[in-house]
Write a protein that holds these residues in place. Structure first.
Motif, mmCIF file in Angstrom:
data_model
loop_
_atom_site.group_PDB
_atom_site.id
_atom_site.type_symbol
_atom_site.label_atom_id
_atom_site.label_comp_id
_atom_site.label_asym_id
_atom_site.label_seq_id
_atom_site.Cartn_x
_atom_site.Cartn_y
_atom_site.Cartn_z
ATOM 1 N N LYS A 95 0.825 -1.216 0.000
ATOM 2 C CA LYS A 95 0.000 0.000 0.000
ATOM 3 C C LYS A 95 0.859 1.265 0.000
ATOM 4 O O LYS A 95 0.439 2.294 -0.526
ATOM 5 C CB LYS A 95 -0.909 0.002 1.237
ATOM 6 N N SER A 105 -1.176 11.822 11.057
ATOM 7 C CA SER A 105 -1.672 11.957 9.684
ATOM 8 C C SER A 105 -0.555 12.176 8.671
ATOM 9 O O SER A 105 -0.808 12.185 7.463
ATOM 10 C CB SER A 105 -2.660 13.122 9.598
ATOM 11 N N ILE A 110 -1.922 6.233 7.411
ATOM 12 C CA ILE A 110 -3.011 6.593 6.497
ATOM 13 C C ILE A 110 -3.523 5.342 5.779
ATOM 14 O O ILE A 110 -4.740 5.127 5.650
ATOM 15 C CB ILE A 110 -2.522 7.641 5.483
ATOM 16 N N SER A 111 -2.595 4.504 5.322
ATOM 17 C CA SER A 111 -2.985 3.261 4.662
ATOM 18 C C SER A 111 -3.765 2.359 5.607
ATOM 19 O O SER A 111 -4.777 1.752 5.215
ATOM 20 C CB SER A 111 -1.731 2.542 4.154
ATOM 21 N N ALA A 150 -7.377 3.536 6.076
ATOM 22 C CA ALA A 150 -8.202 3.208 4.902
ATOM 23 C C ALA A 150 -8.612 1.737 4.925
ATOM 24 O O ALA A 150 -9.779 1.393 4.645
ATOM 25 C CB ALA A 150 -7.435 3.536 3.626
ATOM 26 N N ASP A 151 -7.672 0.865 5.264
ATOM 27 C CA ASP A 151 -7.966 -0.565 5.302
ATOM 28 C C ASP A 151 -8.944 -0.904 6.427
ATOM 29 O O ASP A 151 -9.840 -1.740 6.260
ATOM 30 C CB ASP A 151 -6.678 -1.368 5.474
ATOM 31 N N THR A 157 -11.189 1.088 7.701
ATOM 32 C CA THR A 157 -12.518 1.612 7.337
ATOM 33 C C THR A 157 -13.227 0.667 6.374
ATOM 34 O O THR A 157 -14.431 0.378 6.525
ATOM 35 C CB THR A 157 -12.372 3.009 6.716
ATOM 36 N N ALA A 158 -12.495 0.171 5.388
ATOM 37 C CA ALA A 158 -13.090 -0.775 4.441
ATOM 38 C C ALA A 158 -13.491 -2.067 5.145
ATOM 39 O O ALA A 158 -14.568 -2.632 4.884
ATOM 40 C CB ALA A 158 -12.104 -1.068 3.315
ATOM 41 N N THR A 204 -11.891 8.175 14.090
ATOM 42 C CA THR A 204 -10.508 8.611 13.934
ATOM 43 C C THR A 204 -10.239 9.926 14.653
ATOM 44 O O THR A 204 -11.110 10.793 14.767
ATOM 45 C CB THR A 204 -10.150 8.777 12.446
#
Length: 338
Positions: A131, A176, A182-183, A186-187, A189-190, A201
């Motif tokens: 990522k 941040s 950050i990666s 995102a993972d 959240t998915a 967050t």
């Protein structure tokens, strides 16, 4: 006649043995040269490096390690690379996402003037190499880069939390400015959409400002007010450095902390974690170095990988503070730390 025959036999035997003796002696005197490895570290040596050293010691493989400690300052990387280029080692070992990205570059953004391209690079403690662009996408490889990652699959981490207690809201304080954080957000959240939890967050260091340890306690308090069930410590160097500030704020707000890395439980006060043991990560990296420097395997043919097994850690002192004792079923396989 018999005497002459005996002398003849002795001479023939001597001529037969001497070349073998000389050859054997040469083999005995010729030893493999030590492997010369430059280690670029984030905060000095850790248990990862202990495992790395132990691997070679147990196999009686001589290594010379040149240690470069960035002391958590990535601005030191250019000078370190300048020193390495003046006296090139056989291989460069890098610790963490920030250092590895600066040293090796991203797979599609390589600058030979800034990045190491002519030497093999083996990294450790890069949480999300694909990522963050350190590792090439599936089906591709980098000619001089491979390594060992250390993070358990996110789904397994969530299951580990839920094995301890119910969780529908995961609170995350993070830097941040760190690509790996950050990666990870995102993972998570998915994954939350798939596994039925929300990610709350609290990013630090926004708007081009540096994150501050003073911002951690207010961020945790805000997450508690928003209904977080537990704090999540991901692969974040800033939070790792200030882990006590995070867990202390958690105690003050009745929140336990789960971690994906060993240090926060073993040396800190996170209550639980599903982690790779640092020593084993170091050994995995050392195995890759052996493949490259001794067996002659190209880094391009050595996969980036993680360990096959992870450890479930519980810090009992933190559980007592929060009166959140582990279910008895976990005691069958968890490692309890006092």
């Amino acid at each position: 006649m018999n005497r002459l025959f005996k002398v003849f036999c002795i001479l023939v035997l001597a001529l037969m043995i001497t070349p073998l003796t000389m050859q054997f002696g040469l083999a005995q005197e010729t030893k493999a040269e030590p492997l010369n490895i430059a280690m670029i570290l984030w905060r000095g040596e850790t248990r990862v490096e202990e495992g790395f050293r132990a691997y070679f010691k147990e196999r009686d493989i001589a290594v010379n390690l040149q240690i470069y400690d960035t002391e958590r300052d990535l601005d030191r990387i250019p000078d370190i690379l300048g020193s390495i280029r003046k006296n090139p080692p056989d291989l460069v070992y890098t610790w963490g996402t920030g250092i590895t990205s600066a040293v090796a570059g991203k797979y599609n953004q390589i600058d030979p003037d800034k990045n190491i391209t002519e030497l093999p690079v083996v990294f450790v403690m890069v949480s999300s190499p694909w990522k963050t662009g350190i590792a090439a996408p599936s089906g591709q490889s980098r000619p001089n880069v491979t390594g060992a990652t250390h993070i358990a699959p996110l789904a397994a981490q969530i299951q580990a939390i839920r094995a301890y207690r119910p969780m529908t809201k995961l609170g995350v304080v993070y830097n941040s400015a760190e690509d790996n954080s950050i990666s990870n957000i995102a993972d998570l959240t998915a994954l939350g959409a798939e596994m039925g939890f929300d990610v709350l967050t609290a990013p630090l260091g926004q708007n081009n400002t540096a994150p501050s340890a003073d911002d951690i306690a207010p961020a945790v308090s805000d997450l508690a007010k928003r209904g977080a069930d537990i704090l999540y410590i991901g692969p974040d160097n800033f939070i790792g450095t200030h882990r006590d500030a995070l867990t202390d704020a958690g105690f003050a707000n009745g929140l336990a902390a789960f971690t994906a890395t060993e240090l926060e439980v073993r040396d800190g006060h996170a209550m639980l974690g599903l982690v790779s043991r640092y020593e084993l990560v170091g050994r995995l990296a050392a195995n890759k170095v052996e493949d490259i420097l001794i067996k002659g395997v190209s880094p391009a043919n050595i996969p980036v990988e993680t360990l096959e097994r992870f450890s479930y850690l519980i810090r009992l002192s933190s559980a007592r503070k929060l009166a959140l004792y582990p279910p008895l079923s976990l005691l069958d396989y968890a490692e309890i730390i006092e």
